[in-house]
Design a protein around this motif. Structure first.
Motif, PDB file in Angstrom:
ATOM      1  N   GLN A 175       0.371   9.428   4.324  1.00  0.00           N
ATOM      2  CA  GLN A 175       0.331   9.201   2.878  1.00  0.00           C
ATOM      3  C   GLN A 175      -0.418  10.323   2.162  1.00  0.00           C
ATOM      4  OE1 GLN A 175      -0.927   4.757   3.324  1.00  0.00           O
ATOM      5  NE2 GLN A 175      -0.519   5.070   1.150  1.00  0.00           N
ATOM      6  N   ARG A 230      -0.685   5.078  -4.543  1.00  0.00           N
ATOM      7  CA  ARG A 230      -0.046   5.775  -3.436  1.00  0.00           C
ATOM      8  C   ARG A 230      -1.031   6.628  -2.658  1.00  0.00           C
ATOM      9  NH1 ARG A 230       5.643   7.026  -4.639  1.00  0.00           N
ATOM     10  NH2 ARG A 230       5.985   5.145  -3.438  1.00  0.00           N
ATOM     11  N   LEU A 235       7.822   5.636   8.115  1.00  0.00           N
ATOM     12  CA  LEU A 235       7.857   4.668   7.008  1.00  0.00           C
ATOM     13  C   LEU A 235       7.080   5.191   5.799  1.00  0.00           C
ATOM     14  CD1 LEU A 235       8.719   1.766   6.181  1.00  0.00           C
ATOM     15  CD2 LEU A 235       6.431   1.052   6.871  1.00  0.00           C
ATOM     16  N   ALA A 236       5.888   5.739   6.063  1.00  0.00           N
ATOM     17  CA  ALA A 236       5.068   6.235   4.957  1.00  0.00           C
ATOM     18  C   ALA A 236       5.738   7.425   4.280  1.00  0.00           C
ATOM     19  CB  ALA A 236       3.682   6.625   5.460  1.00  0.00           C
ATOM     20  N   ALA A 254       8.528   6.180   2.203  1.00  0.00           N
ATOM     21  CA  ALA A 254       8.013   5.567   0.978  1.00  0.00           C
ATOM     22  C   ALA A 254       7.636   6.640  -0.039  1.00  0.00           C
ATOM     23  CB  ALA A 254       6.799   4.697   1.294  1.00  0.00           C
ATOM     24  N   LYS A 268      13.642  -2.495   4.790  1.00  0.00           N
ATOM     25  CA  LYS A 268      12.854  -1.893   5.867  1.00  0.00           C
ATOM     26  C   LYS A 268      11.816  -2.833   6.459  1.00  0.00           C
ATOM     27  CE  LYS A 268      13.575   2.799   4.457  1.00  0.00           C
ATOM     28  NZ  LYS A 268      13.112   3.972   3.747  1.00  0.00           N
ATOM     29  N   ILE A 295      -4.140   5.940  -1.983  1.00  0.00           N
ATOM     30  CA  ILE A 295      -5.187   5.188  -1.285  1.00  0.00           C
ATOM     31  C   ILE A 295      -4.535   4.545  -0.066  1.00  0.00           C
ATOM     32  CG2 ILE A 295      -6.791   3.263  -1.402  1.00  0.00           C
ATOM     33  CD1 ILE A 295      -7.174   3.753  -4.296  1.00  0.00           C
ATOM     34  N   ALA A 296      -5.070   4.822   1.103  1.00  0.00           N
ATOM     35  CA  ALA A 296      -4.481   4.266   2.324  1.00  0.00           C
ATOM     36  C   ALA A 296      -5.459   3.288   2.957  1.00  0.00           C
ATOM     37  CB  ALA A 296      -4.139   5.383   3.298  1.00  0.00           C
ATOM     38  N   MET A 298       0.825  -1.206   0.000  1.00  0.00           N
ATOM     39  CA  MET A 298       0.000   0.000   0.000  1.00  0.00           C
ATOM     40  C   MET A 298       0.858   1.255   0.000  1.00  0.00           C
ATOM     41  SD  MET A 298      -3.002  -1.028  -0.335  1.00  0.00           S
ATOM     42  CE  MET A 298      -3.668   0.625  -0.478  1.00  0.00           C
ATOM     43  N   LEU A 299       2.013   1.177   0.669  1.00  0.00           N
ATOM     44  CA  LEU A 299       2.890   2.351   0.712  1.00  0.00           C
ATOM     45  C   LEU A 299       3.749   2.439  -0.547  1.00  0.00           C
ATOM     46  CD1 LEU A 299       4.031   2.209   4.434  1.00  0.00           C
ATOM     47  CD2 LEU A 299       2.426   3.789   3.399  1.00  0.00           C
ATOM     48  N   LYS A 300       3.639   1.417  -1.407  1.00  0.00           N
ATOM     49  CA  LYS A 300       4.400   1.384  -2.657  1.00  0.00           C
ATOM     50  C   LYS A 300       5.905   1.469  -2.421  1.00  0.00           C
ATOM     51  CE  LYS A 300       2.251   1.507  -6.091  1.00  0.00           C
ATOM     52  NZ  LYS A 300       1.615   1.511  -7.365  1.00  0.00           N
ATOM     53  N   LEU A 301       6.371   0.700  -1.440  1.00  0.00           N
ATOM     54  CA  LEU A 301       7.811   0.644  -1.212  1.00  0.00           C
ATOM     55  C   LEU A 301       8.454  -0.109  -2.365  1.00  0.00           C
ATOM     56  CD1 LEU A 301       7.982  -0.307   2.580  1.00  0.00           C
ATOM     57  CD2 LEU A 301       8.477   1.906   1.571  1.00  0.00           C
ATOM     58  N   ARG A 356      -0.184   6.927  10.346  1.00  0.00           N
ATOM     59  CA  ARG A 356       0.659   6.511   9.234  1.00  0.00           C
ATOM     60  C   ARG A 356      -0.097   6.649   7.919  1.00  0.00           C
ATOM     61  NH1 ARG A 356       2.825   0.671   9.440  1.00  0.00           N
ATOM     62  NH2 ARG A 356       0.758   0.193   8.651  1.00  0.00           N
TER      63      ARG A 356
END
Ligand SMILES: Nc1ncnc2c1ncn2[C@@H]1O[C@H](COP(=O)(O)OP(=O)(O)OP(=O)(O)O)[C@@H](O)[C@H]1O
Ligand SMILES: [Mg+2]
Lengths: 259, 249, 283
Positions: C180, C103, C128-129, C132, B160, C105-106, B149-152, C176
């Motif tokens: 985004q 990206r 983290l977000a 990213a 990570k 949409i959370a 979802m975070l598109k890592l 988090r």
């Protein structure tokens, strides 16, 4: 996707996986044929296979195989019985656990093969010596698993035993031991592996007839094909015994919810 | 404390037995003479030389076998098709005991450091491989979804999410492998290779010095146990409060 | 309309008249929907889970989904997230079919314990977000602080998730997601595991945050009252296979208030109506 296609999917993957293994063997053959590695060190699978066939035809290899497997199983059975019996004695009493537990935990991580010199000192280079080596080197997982199985019994089950007024022996037989069975089985699997290792080591050390000794002799006389044939046979012993244990597990642990 | 009672009583009993019946011989030694021999061996450097050979082989084998196991474990853990493709090959190779490779290593390298190193490396390879794979598989699918979802990117995902999530188990694998490595090193020394702690024991046995033999066994015990305890300590230290949750899941 | 609906509507006629006066005009919101389901069907291992779903969700709309357990609420949400692909039909987001996660949409997952990185602190999880999204390192601390503040975790940035209560962990996950800066927030029974007080508090927090950011929300819940309290529209799914059974427009005034909104006759009427409907469809 339905059940059928996933099953055929599984079979296809298995076939692919087999094909990959075959490709590895073919690669080995190729390396050997092209002499990328000297044939003194690495014979092709064909030569190893020929050596095995010749060995079996003369009956020599079969005999050695039998001796090795026999030793491994004797030692394993002996250590399993001893381990579970001793484990029951120690495990069924919290007092005994607190006195013996720490010593056993201390000894456990020690290399099992370190018993070999003791065994040789006491019994010389003999079959008895190998058996002692295997049995005492292999006993630890079974012993500790049994003790642990007793210690880890859920208090509710102990209470059930109390409420039903089971005698001490009955509690052990009907509640504690079955409770320890999964642990014991897992340890017996580990035990079989150790048993095979110690059988090989023992045969090498004491020069007793068997596959372990024969591969060492083959190496000393630069007989690579027989050496590789022997190593593969030992691998097969491990593989087959593991498969048999898998089957045993599945029968004995049917009541367990599958994970 | 109760744990000390049994070994102490046993030792004292043995000592009394030895003094009353005089069991000292080519085969047996009294606890006191064993301790004496162990002490002398420590002072004259026998223990140090032997232990440094055994431990350096263990660590070297761990480094080589562990790295290979980690890489392959990551590969099959992350890429399922490769895992499936390798299943049969790995299942066939795994049951080959390390000691069965002693003669092959002997044939190729002769006696010495290298043959022992190779066998130890092979022994360390499997536990690390299996634990790495299990560690990757054990990562909760939710974390995978979060990373999606975070598109890592793939590197960020491994660096990570996967590695930190897998780290506690990876360390357990490392600890197991270190134990296996030490055991194998000693076994190789007992079986063939004339160096290190294992050989010291065999040598004492062959020269009819039971006191020294048991003394060296005692040292193997102490060294092996400390090695293990150190790794356990490191594990608890490294993976304190933050990672305990991850290790449990 | 069922006979029962008519009866209850009659009973509530009085209050309905009261209500019309205060109706909020939703006309401001763009007419073209943000998310559209077109004849979406989904099979799992040969079983039909979702059957012919047609839905559209407008920009800045707050949609709640209710339905019995196992009817496919989570599955619907995962389709929008791009975590699942439909067997047939399509989901269109912003004019393009959804093929993979986007990206903006959370997702707030129901099991917050599994969705947080246990080895990172609260601040690290929010970070983290930002990482990213490629936010430069120097900008992160301020934004993290602001986000944690927003969900009421301003002073817990250095705590690990295992050191936070369930409600705090869920708020952390929301922080988090907000990091985004999503256009769409998908929430899967986010407050299901929390106690009533915490839950009400978080409901208001979510409403406030949505009001500020203008995010579209797709909110799955078991709790009918929660759905009515939060939503512009409540979608009721029916099980076996999962399909849209009924859509209820919620025309309660905003901003909403835990006391007055829940006592609003219209609220009670809707609650009755949806409750009856769900009971009927489960029978
Ligand atoms: N990975 C899967 N494989 C097979 N079937 C699945 C899978 N995930 C969900 N299902 C099935 O799909 C159906 C819908 O599941 P879903 O999780 O969407 O339900 P839900 O409405 O969210 O239920 P709940 O309210 O209990 O969370 C269920 O019948 C479930 O058994
Ligand atoms: Mg759900």
């Amino acid at each position: 996707m339905n059940k059928n296609t996933t099953r055929t999917g599984k079979i296809l993957w298995l076939l692919a996986s087999l094909a990959f293994a075959a490709a590895l063997i073919a690669g080995w053959q190729l390396i050997a044929n092209m002499r990328l590695i000297s044939p003194v060190f690495l014979p092709g699978p064909d030569r190893a296979f020929d050596a095995a066939v010749t060995g079996f035809e003369s009956g020599e290899l079969g005999g050695k195989l039998l001796l090795t497997v026999e030793r491994m199983i004797y030692g394993w059975v002996l250590s399993s019985i001893l381990g579970v019996a001793l484990g029951t004695l120690i495990g069924s009493s919290a007092l005994a656990r607190s006195y013996f537990g720490p010593t056993l935990e201390f000894i456990r991580p020690l290399p099992a093969s370190a018993i070999a010199p003791i065994a040789i000192t006491l019994f010389g280079l003999s079959n008895a010596s190998v058996l002692v080596l295997i049995a005492f080197g292999t006993i630890w997982p079974m012993l500790l698993a049994t003790i642990h199985g007793f210690a880890a019994i859920h208090p509710r089950l102990t209470e059930v035993g109390h409420v039903l007024k089971l005698s001490r022996l009955e509690t052990i037989w009907k509640i504690a031991l079955p409770n320890a069975v999964p642990d014991i089985l897992a340890s017996m699997r580990l035990g079989l592996t150790i048993s095979l290792i110690l059988t090989i080591v023992g045969e090498m050390l004491m020069g007793l007839e068997g596959i372990g000794n024969s591969i060492l002799l083959a190496a000393r006389s630069f007989d690579a094909p027989n050496l590789y044939a022997g190593v593969i046979l030992i691998g097969l012993i491990g593989l087959v015994s593991n498969l048999l244990l898998d089957m045993m597990d599945r029968r004995l642990l049917r009541w367990r919810p599958s994970r | 404390m109760k744990g000390l009672v049994f070994p102490l009583v046993a030792l004292v009993a043995l000592q009394i037995l030895a003094m009353v019946w005089g069991i000292e011989s080519d085969n047996l030694a009294s606890p006191v003479s064993v301790l004496q021999a162990a002490w002398t061996a420590a002072l004259d450097g026998t223990v140090l030389t032997a232990a440094s050979h055994t431990l350096s082989t263990t660590l070297g084998g761990l480094a080589i076998g562990g790295t290979l196991g980690l890489l392959l474990g990551l590969l099959i853990g992350l890429v399922q098709p490769i895992d499936r493709l390798l299943t049969v090959s790995l299942e066939f190779l795994r049951p080959v005991p390390s000691v069965a490779l002693i003669p092959i290593a002997l044939l190729i390298f002769g006696l010495g450091y290298r043959m022992e190193l190779v066998i130890v490396a092979k022994g360390c390879f499997w536990p690390i491989l299996i634990m790495t794979r299990a560690a990757i598989r054990g990562i909760h699918p939710r974390l995978m979804e979060v990373s999606r979802m975070l598109k890592l990117g793939p590197v960020a995902r491994i660096w990570k999410i996967f590695l930190p999530a897998a780290l506690p188990r990876l360390f357990v694998g490392l600890r197991l492998a270190a134990g296996v490595g030490l055991t194998i090193a000693v076994t190789v020394e007992i079986a063939t290779n004339p160096y290190g702690l294992g050989y010291a024991v065999m040598f004492a046995q062959q020269s009819f010095r039971p006191d020294l033999m048991f003394g060296m066994l005692l040292w193997i015990g102490i060294i092996g146990w400390s090695f293990n305890a150190f790794l356990l300590f490191a594990q608890n230290r490294l993976f304190g409060r933050a990672a305990l949750v991850g290790a449990r899941s | 309309m069922t006979a029962f609906d008519q009866a209850s509507a009659r009973k509530l006629k009085n209050s309905e008249q009261l209500f019309t006066g205060t109706e909020v005009d939703k006309g401001m919101k763009s007419a073209e929907p943000l998310i559209t389901f077109r004849n979406v069907c989904l099979d799992f291992v040969g079983r039909r889970i979702l059957q012919d779903i047609n839905l559209s969700i407008g920009r800045q709309e707050f949609v709640c989904v209710v339905g019995p357990s196992g009817c496919g609420k989570t599955t619907t949400l995962r389709l929008i997230a791009g975590l699942l692909q439909p067997t047939s039909g399509e989901i269109v987001y912003n004019g393009k079919p959804v093929r993979e996660p986007a990206r903006d949409i959370a997702v707030v997952f129901q099991d917050y314990t599994n969705a947080l990185l246990p080895w990172r602190t609260a601040a690290g999880n929010v970070s983290l977000a930002l990482e990213a999204a490629g936010v430069p390192r120097t900008e992160r601390p301020d934004r993290i602080a602001a986000l944690l503040e927003k969900v009421g975790l301003g002073n817990r940035g250095e705590a690990y998730p295992s050191e936070l209560s369930g409600g705090m962990q869920q708020r952390l996950q929301i922080a988090r997601c907000l990091a985004q800066e999503p256009s769409v927030l998908l929430m899967d029974e986010p407050f299901g595991a929390l106690d009533a007080m915490t839950r009400q508090h978080l409901q208001d927090q979510v409403l406030r945050i949505m009001d500020q950011s203008g995010t579209t929300v797709f909110f799955v819940t078991h709790d009918l009252e929660e759905a009515i309290y939060l939503a512009d529209r409540v979608i009721a799914l029916a099980p076996n296979p999962g399909r849209v059974a009924e859509v209820f427009d919620i025309k309660l005034p905003r901003p909403r208030n835990q006391l007055t909104t829940r006592e609003d006759p219209e609220f009670l009427r809707l609650r009755r109506k949806i409750f009856d409907f769900v009971q009927e469809s489960e029978a």
